[in-house]
Design an enzyme around this catalytic site. Structure first.
Site, PDB file in Angstrom:
ATOM      1  N   HIS A   1     -34.265  -9.261 -39.896  1.00  0.00           N
ATOM      2  CA  HIS A   1     -33.508 -10.172 -39.038  1.00  0.00           C
ATOM      3  C   HIS A   1     -34.058 -10.132 -37.621  1.00  0.00           C
ATOM      4  O   HIS A   1     -34.514  -9.096 -37.128  1.00  0.00           O
ATOM      5  CB  HIS A   1     -32.015  -9.843 -39.061  1.00  0.00           C
ATOM      6  CG  HIS A   1     -31.628  -8.509 -38.509  1.00  0.00           C
ATOM      7  ND1 HIS A   1     -31.409  -8.304 -37.161  1.00  0.00           N
ATOM      8  CD2 HIS A   1     -31.408  -7.312 -39.106  1.00  0.00           C
ATOM      9  CE1 HIS A   1     -31.050  -7.042 -36.961  1.00  0.00           C
ATOM     10  NE2 HIS A   1     -31.053  -6.414 -38.126  1.00  0.00           N
TER      11      HIS A   1
ATOM     12  N   ASP B   1     -32.245 -11.296 -34.875  1.00  0.00           N
ATOM     13  CA  ASP B   1     -31.198 -11.260 -33.852  1.00  0.00           C
ATOM     14  C   ASP B   1     -30.859  -9.829 -33.474  1.00  0.00           C
ATOM     15  O   ASP B   1     -31.185  -8.867 -34.193  1.00  0.00           O
ATOM     16  CB  ASP B   1     -29.943 -12.000 -34.319  1.00  0.00           C
ATOM     17  CG  ASP B   1     -29.314 -11.379 -35.557  1.00  0.00           C
ATOM     18  OD1 ASP B   1     -30.070 -10.946 -36.458  1.00  0.00           O
ATOM     19  OD2 ASP B   1     -28.079 -11.322 -35.635  1.00  0.00           O
TER      20      ASP B   1
ATOM     21  N   ASP C   1     -33.395  -1.783 -33.754  1.00  0.00           N
ATOM     22  CA  ASP C   1     -32.690  -2.660 -34.699  1.00  0.00           C
ATOM     23  C   ASP C   1     -32.952  -4.122 -34.377  1.00  0.00           C
ATOM     24  O   ASP C   1     -32.201  -4.735 -33.631  1.00  0.00           O
ATOM     25  CB  ASP C   1     -31.195  -2.358 -34.656  1.00  0.00           C
ATOM     26  CG  ASP C   1     -30.417  -2.990 -35.785  1.00  0.00           C
ATOM     27  OD1 ASP C   1     -31.043  -3.509 -36.730  1.00  0.00           O
ATOM     28  OD2 ASP C   1     -29.182  -2.964 -35.732  1.00  0.00           O
TER      29      ASP C   1
ATOM     30  N   HIS D   1     -28.024  -0.346 -31.899  1.00  0.00           N
ATOM     31  CA  HIS D   1     -26.952  -0.889 -31.058  1.00  0.00           C
ATOM     32  C   HIS D   1     -26.668  -0.031 -29.835  1.00  0.00           C
ATOM     33  O   HIS D   1     -25.783  -0.358 -29.042  1.00  0.00           O
ATOM     34  CB  HIS D   1     -25.648  -1.080 -31.850  1.00  0.00           C
ATOM     35  CG  HIS D   1     -25.773  -1.989 -33.025  1.00  0.00           C
ATOM     36  ND1 HIS D   1     -24.693  -2.350 -33.811  1.00  0.00           N
ATOM     37  CD2 HIS D   1     -26.843  -2.627 -33.569  1.00  0.00           C
ATOM     38  CE1 HIS D   1     -25.094  -3.155 -34.777  1.00  0.00           C
ATOM     39  NE2 HIS D   1     -26.407  -3.334 -34.651  1.00  0.00           N
TER      40      HIS D   1
ATOM     41  N   GLU E   1     -27.737 -11.801 -38.423  1.00  0.00           N
ATOM     42  CA  GLU E   1     -27.400 -10.643 -39.249  1.00  0.00           C
ATOM     43  C   GLU E   1     -26.336  -9.770 -38.597  1.00  0.00           C
ATOM     44  O   GLU E   1     -25.579  -9.087 -39.290  1.00  0.00           O
ATOM     45  CB  GLU E   1     -28.663  -9.811 -39.514  1.00  0.00           C
ATOM     46  CG  GLU E   1     -28.523  -8.757 -40.587  1.00  0.00           C
ATOM     47  CD  GLU E   1     -28.010  -7.395 -40.075  1.00  0.00           C
ATOM     48  OE1 GLU E   1     -27.650  -6.545 -40.898  1.00  0.00           O
ATOM     49  OE2 GLU E   1     -28.002  -7.194 -38.836  1.00  0.00           O
ATOM     50  N   GLU E   2     -26.284  -9.777 -37.253  1.00  0.00           N
ATOM     51  CA  GLU E   2     -25.424  -8.849 -36.533  1.00  0.00           C
ATOM     52  C   GLU E   2     -23.990  -9.358 -36.365  1.00  0.00           C
ATOM     53  O   GLU E   2     -23.217  -8.768 -35.611  1.00  0.00           O
ATOM     54  CB  GLU E   2     -26.020  -8.551 -35.145  1.00  0.00           C
ATOM     55  CG  GLU E   2     -27.382  -7.870 -35.174  1.00  0.00           C
ATOM     56  CD  GLU E   2     -27.327  -6.426 -35.643  1.00  0.00           C
ATOM     57  OE1 GLU E   2     -26.254  -5.989 -36.116  1.00  0.00           O
ATOM     58  OE2 GLU E   2     -28.357  -5.751 -35.569  1.00  0.00           O
TER      59      GLU E   2
ATOM     60  N   GLU F   1     -35.407  -2.689 -41.940  1.00  0.00           N
ATOM     61  CA  GLU F   1     -34.358  -2.013 -41.177  1.00  0.00           C
ATOM     62  C   GLU F   1     -34.826  -0.626 -40.734  1.00  0.00           C
ATOM     63  O   GLU F   1     -35.669  -0.003 -41.389  1.00  0.00           O
ATOM     64  CB  GLU F   1     -33.085  -1.875 -42.025  1.00  0.00           C
ATOM     65  CG  GLU F   1     -32.382  -3.175 -42.323  1.00  0.00           C
ATOM     66  CD  GLU F   1     -31.516  -3.664 -41.165  1.00  0.00           C
ATOM     67  OE1 GLU F   1     -31.413  -2.939 -40.153  1.00  0.00           O
ATOM     68  OE2 GLU F   1     -30.946  -4.758 -41.275  1.00  0.00           O
TER      69      GLU F   1
END
Length: 373
Positions: free
Chosen positions: A82, A84, A113, A350, A143-144, A172
């Site tokens: 992903h 985003d 991430d 994150h 995705e987030e 990931e």
């Protein structure tokens, strides 16, 4: 920190994908902000960077970009990630630091991430003109955020032929290790009711917030399982992740809602997970708000075993479980075995101090190259 990264709406250009150092490419990808819902500029740059390569067919749906070879190989693998991120918090543009032990790190939003994994995929998509198998490279949005918005999920619904294959690798963060499958996830609201009254005459009401004590007690007493699935041990968890209630500071609240999150091993179906949560909170009103099943590791699949052998020959180590939920579960629903493999410590995902060792990005690229080429 000065903000020199591209502004929304500005045309941005990625460096030469095949020729760039993959760590430099990671920084360039990170420096194009792409918070969920704002992936357009990065998707544009990715599509533009991939289109000049004659060995790739480039497709696009919204802010999801797919590039694939059509070489007539007997099998097809999918490498996906992903594009985003969670919101930026004064951690872009990226910067580099060297630790006391000499480790060079790339810092900034998305480095872990999962734009390190995205950069690895972009580099190899361009550089590998004749891979061992046909390869589909998938770069997807949203995705987030809530699962209903997930760009890979949208591709599965609208263009399933774009993302099918015999094995999938999700980039990931796994700290350059292999993590098989993933836990499932369930979110639910446990609702408690009471009766409102003036707080000066609290005895005339029934305080719903006070009633939450029993729900919290059950959670405190809960003992999560460790479950072995296909040789990997998954750790489950059931936790309160939010609580809300109250009308005004001079009123007895007549409602309180405790939001819980259950992470369950891939041996348990979504229906079994929901039944378990309802059993734990028997006697209370439980509303499931989000539910996604996990994915078994599938390490006994021949292509997975070959992937493990090739990658660990470069990186060392042994496969472990993925405790969080990832989009390997979407591939599992399609009957495609899938694993997680990418640079970055998942514990830093994150985080405001998100960072990735530069050598880890390069070793992931080397390992994937060894397997594909």
């Amino acid at each position: 920190m000065s903000e020199t990264f591209p502004r929304a709406g500005a045309a941005v250009v990625l460096p030469d994908l095949a020729g760039a150092d993959v760590a430099d490419l990671t920084a360039a990808v990170c420096d194009i902000p792409s918070v969920s819902g704002e992936e357009g500029a990065l998707a544009d740059a990715i599509a533009a960077a991939l289109r000049p390569y004659d060995h790739l067919e480039v497709l696009r749906d919204g802010d999801a970009v797919v590039a694939r070879t059509n070489l007539g190989r007997g099998q097809r693998v999918v490498v996906a990630g992903h594009i985003d991120t969670v919101p930026v918090k004064d951690n872009l543009p990226t910067w580099r630091r060297t630790t006391a032990d000499g480790t060079e790190e790339l810092w900034g939003r998305g480095t872990t991430d999962m734009k390190g994994g995205v950069a690895v995929a972009l580099h190899l998509a361009a550089a590998l003109t004749a891979p061992r198998w046909d390869v589909t490279w998938v770069f997807y949005d949203h995705e987030e955020v809530h699962a209903d918005l997930n760009g890979l999920g949208r591709l599965v619904r609208v263009h399933p032929e774009w993302v099918t294959g015999d094995l999938a690798v999700l980039g990931e963060p796994t700290a350059a290790g292999i993590e098989g499958g993933c836990n499932g996830t369930l979110r639910a609201d446990v609702r408690l009711t009471g009766r409102t009254a003036h707080s000066a005459r609290g005895w005339r009401g029934e305080n719903a917030v006070h009633r939450a004590g029993e729900v919290l007690a059950r959670l405190s007493a809960y003992r999560a399982r460790e479950v072995e699935v296909d040789g990997l041990v998954y750790r489950e968890g059931l936790n309160a992740v939010g609580i809300r209630g109250g009308i005004a500071t001079n009123m007895i609240p007549d409602e309180c809602v405790v939001t819980v999150n259950y992470r369950f091993a891939p041996s348990r179906s979504p229906e079994e997970a929901e039944a378990h949560v309802r059993e734990v909170f028997a006697g209370y009103e439980v509303t499931v708000t989000d539910l996604a099943g996990g994915a078994r590791p599938g390490l006994d699949h021949p292509l997975v075993a070959g992937f493990v052998s090739a990658v660990t020959a470069v990186t060392g180590g042994a496969p472990g479980p993925k405790y969080g939920w990832t989009d390997v579960a979407r591939f599992a629903e399609l009957g495609v075995p899938a694993v997680n493999f990418g640079p970055g410590d998942p514990m830093l995902a994150h985080a405001d101090d998100e960072r990735v060792p530069v050598d880890q990005i390069r070793i992931c690229a080397d390992a994937l190259r060894a397997w594909l080429a």
